[in-house]
Motif scaffolding. Structure first.
Motif, PDB file in Angstrom:
ATOM      1  N   UNK A   1       0.839  -1.192   0.000  1.00 44.16           N
ATOM      2  CA  UNK A   1       0.000   0.000   0.000  1.00 44.16           C
ATOM      3  C   UNK A   1       0.873   1.240   0.000  1.00 44.16           C
ATOM      4  N   UNK A   2       0.569   2.142  -0.914  1.00 38.94           N
ATOM      5  CA  UNK A   2       1.305   3.391  -0.985  1.00 38.94           C
ATOM      6  C   UNK A   2       0.770   4.415  -0.008  1.00 38.94           C
ATOM      7  N   UNK A   3       1.325   5.631  -0.007  1.00 41.21           N
ATOM      8  CA  UNK A   3       0.898   6.677   0.929  1.00 41.21           C
ATOM      9  C   UNK A   3      -0.574   7.036   0.827  1.00 41.21           C
ATOM     10  N   UNK A   4      -1.156   6.857  -0.347  1.00 40.18           N
ATOM     11  CA  UNK A   4      -2.561   7.200  -0.546  1.00 40.18           C
ATOM     12  C   UNK A   4      -3.487   5.994  -0.399  1.00 40.18           C
ATOM     13  N   UNK A   5      -2.937   4.870   0.019  1.00 35.70           N
ATOM     14  CA  UNK A   5      -3.749   3.684   0.203  1.00 35.70           C
ATOM     15  C   UNK A   5      -3.947   2.848  -1.045  1.00 35.70           C
ATOM     16  N   UNK A   6      -3.340   3.263  -2.172  1.00 37.83           N
ATOM     17  CA  UNK A   6      -3.459   2.484  -3.389  1.00 37.83           C
ATOM     18  C   UNK A   6      -2.346   1.440  -3.439  1.00 37.83           C
ATOM     19  N   UNK A   7      -2.580   0.375  -4.172  1.00 34.70           N
ATOM     20  CA  UNK A   7      -1.598  -0.697  -4.276  1.00 34.70           C
ATOM     21  C   UNK A   7      -0.537  -0.347  -5.311  1.00 34.70           C
ATOM     22  N   UNK A   8       0.699  -0.548  -4.919  1.00 32.74           N
ATOM     23  CA  UNK A   8       1.833  -0.292  -5.803  1.00 32.74           C
ATOM     24  C   UNK A   8       2.734  -1.524  -5.788  1.00 32.74           C
ATOM     25  N   UNK A   9       3.563  -1.702  -6.826  1.00 31.41           N
ATOM     26  CA  UNK A   9       4.447  -2.873  -6.864  1.00 31.41           C
ATOM     27  C   UNK A   9       5.440  -2.863  -5.695  1.00 31.41           C
ATOM     28  N   UNK A  10       5.793  -4.067  -5.214  1.00 32.06           N
ATOM     29  CA  UNK A  10       6.788  -4.210  -4.165  1.00 32.06           C
ATOM     30  C   UNK A  10       7.823  -5.238  -4.598  1.00 32.06           C
ATOM     31  N   UNK A  11       9.100  -4.815  -4.517  1.00 32.47           N
ATOM     32  CA  UNK A  11      10.206  -5.700  -4.824  1.00 32.47           C
ATOM     33  C   UNK A  11      11.226  -5.600  -3.687  1.00 32.47           C
ATOM     34  N   UNK A  12      11.579  -6.732  -3.036  1.00 31.40           N
ATOM     35  CA  UNK A  12      11.041  -8.070  -3.268  1.00 31.40           C
ATOM     36  C   UNK A  12       9.623  -8.205  -2.722  1.00 31.40           C
ATOM     37  N   UNK A  13       8.950  -9.262  -3.115  1.00 30.38           N
ATOM     38  CA  UNK A  13       7.578  -9.480  -2.690  1.00 30.38           C
ATOM     39  C   UNK A  13       7.510  -9.824  -1.207  1.00 30.38           C
ATOM     40  N   UNK A  14       6.327  -9.585  -0.606  1.00 28.29           N
ATOM     41  CA  UNK A  14       6.094 -10.099   0.736  1.00 28.29           C
ATOM     42  C   UNK A  14       6.138 -11.623   0.686  1.00 28.29           C
ATOM     43  N   UNK A  15       6.699 -12.234   1.702  1.00 30.60           N
ATOM     44  CA  UNK A  15       6.626 -13.689   1.799  1.00 30.60           C
ATOM     45  C   UNK A  15       5.216 -14.101   2.227  1.00 30.60           C
ATOM     46  N   UNK A  16       4.896 -15.382   2.116  1.00 27.91           N
ATOM     47  CA  UNK A  16       3.569 -15.878   2.463  1.00 27.91           C
ATOM     48  C   UNK A  16       3.208 -15.493   3.891  1.00 27.91           C
ATOM     49  N   UNK A  17       1.995 -14.998   4.084  1.00 26.75           N
ATOM     50  CA  UNK A  17       1.433 -14.551   5.361  1.00 26.75           C
ATOM     51  C   UNK A  17       2.134 -13.316   5.921  1.00 26.75           C
ATOM     52  N   UNK A  18       2.953 -12.686   5.094  1.00 27.54           N
ATOM     53  CA  UNK A  18       3.433 -11.356   5.404  1.00 27.54           C
ATOM     54  C   UNK A  18       4.450 -11.237   6.526  1.00 27.54           C
ATOM     55  N   UNK A  19       4.723  -9.990   6.929  1.00 29.20           N
ATOM     56  CA  UNK A  19       5.718  -9.729   7.970  1.00 29.20           C
ATOM     57  C   UNK A  19       5.119  -9.881   9.358  1.00 29.20           C
ATOM     58  N   UNK A  20       5.949  -9.777  10.360  1.00 29.19           N
ATOM     59  CA  UNK A  20       5.474  -9.755  11.734  1.00 29.19           C
ATOM     60  C   UNK A  20       4.550  -8.554  11.916  1.00 29.19           C
ATOM     61  N   UNK A  21       3.333  -8.777  12.417  1.00 30.99           N
ATOM     62  CA  UNK A  21       2.402  -7.653  12.586  1.00 30.99           C
ATOM     63  C   UNK A  21       2.987  -6.591  13.507  1.00 30.99           C
TER      64      UNK A  21
END
Length: 390
Positions: A104-124
């Motif tokens: 999510x970018x600053x405006x809440x829109x989705x933008x590309x991320x490199x590298x990708x999030x791993x499965x189930x994401x980061x530590x909350x």
């Protein structure tokens, strides 16, 4: 004529408001029933309850779970993550369960991320999860319409929390140490203090609830924080004594005497030691830390949250709460949703909670020192529930 109309409006408006709240409360209860059905379907599929504090394990390059990692979520996910496919959120589960090349970018829109999030994401956390799309998702089933909270500084909110029993001793890691390794010592401490239907990092089953599913709370309603110093949604910070006296925050002058539902201005509130942000109850549906997605049957519903340590999963009293008048909903093990009043019999609110090494009524294996309320939160303490809950 104008006066008559004014009187009629004055008489009808409270009735309309009461009717609307009754509808919201029923919707809140129905959501909880759907969650209960989801938990039962999960158990039918996997022969166990969804694990509280689960995920992709400890990052090999980090020695402890509390260190943030870009590679794993350090097994800090809430039980609600596993329930998502069973509450009509299969698409969200599919997005979480694979690597995700968007943020999510600053405006809440989705933008590309490199590298990708791993499965189930980061530590909350407050530091990173604002960028992970699933963490910011508002799941309708996890929200109670009576609760008006929404938006930043929270992430995706939850109005429901799993029950960890009548003691917060070892609630943070259960039978594990901080390297997420199960040890004899940690297991002994967890077995003595963690007496609820859910235990951190542990696979619990309905067969573990020997007190009876209809006599055991497995989850409770919580109201989310509005940033107004509400005693239920922000916690007072105490240095010592919460475990020995769970009601200490309500008796030591921390509450504003002129506004008994709010903390006094001089009271230090529990905050994120790293960012300085005040923790808000129910702010992170994916986070398995106690303050965000768990509750205890120590002090009665809608009583004060009181924290002794500096981490949201550590030593603190976290009662259930709601925006309904006079009590809150709880989910029993058999799937029934029950409205529990604030005045439920709750034993000695100043009693030391059950913990390894304690004696008397706080010794391991004793019935709950917190009366009927505490008894409903334990899974296998053999208390007798001899009165109807409705």
């Amino acid at each position: 004529m104008i006066a008559i109309i004014g009187v009629l409006v004055g008489l009808l408006l409270p009735a309309v408001q009461a009717a609307r709240e009754a509808a919201r409360r029923m919707s809140c209860s129905n959501n909880f029933k759907q969650i209960g059905l989801g938990i039962h379907n999960y158990h039918s599929a996997y022969n166990r309850l969804p694990k509280h504090k689960t995920g992709t394990g400890l990052d090999p390059i980090t020695p402890n779970w509390w260190i943030w990692s870009p590679n794993t979520n350090q097994s800090q996910l809430s039980a609600w993550v596993g329930v998502t496919p069973f509450i009509e959120q299969q698409a969200l589960w599919d997005e979480m369960s694979r690597s995700l090349g968007q943020e999510l970018g600053p405006n809440g829109d989705r933008i590309p991320k490199v590298p990708s999030w791993t499965a189930f994401g980061p530590k909350p956390s407050f530091h990173v999860s604002f960028r992970y799309p699933p963490a910011m998702t508002e799941i309708p089933t996890l929200r109670c319409p009576s609760d008006p909270g929404y938006g930043i500084p929270s992430q995706g909110r939850t109005n429901y929390a799993v029950c960890l029993g009548d003691s917060f001793a070892k609630a943070e890691t259960g039978p594990m140490n901080h390297a997420l390794v199960q040890t004899n010592t940690d297991s002994q401490l967890s077995r003595a203090g963690q007496r609820g239907a859910f235990v951190a990092h542990s696979s619990m089953r309905f067969r573990d609830i020997t007190d009876g599913l209809s006599n055991t709370i497995i989850a409770g309603e919580i109201t989310t924080d509005l940033g107004d110093r509400d005693i239920r949604t922000q916690a007072a910070r105490q240095q010592v004594g919460v475990k020995a006296n769970p009601s200490i925050c309500e008796s030591n002058g921390s509450i504003d005497p002129s506004r008994p539902k709010f903390w006094a201005e001089s009271t230090t509130l529990f905050s994120d030691w790293d960012s300085g942000s005040i923790y808000g109850r129910g702010y992170q549906w994916m986070n398995g830390e106690t303050f965000h997605s768990a509750m205890f049957t120590i002090t009665p519903p809608n009583s004060a949250a009181c924290w002794q340590d500096d981490w949201p999963g550590q030593e603190g009293v976290a009662p259930p709460s709601s925006r309904h008048q006079g009590g809150c909903h709880v989910l029993m093990g058999d799937g029934a949703v029950v409205f529990i009043t604030d005045s439920i019999e709750s034993g000695d609110p100043n009693a030391h909670m059950v913990e390894y090494g304690q004696s008397g009524k706080s010794a391991p294996g004793q019935k709950s020192p917190y009366g009927l309320w505490g008894a409903l939160g334990t899974r296998a303490s053999h208390e007798i529930v001899d009165q109807p809950l409705n």
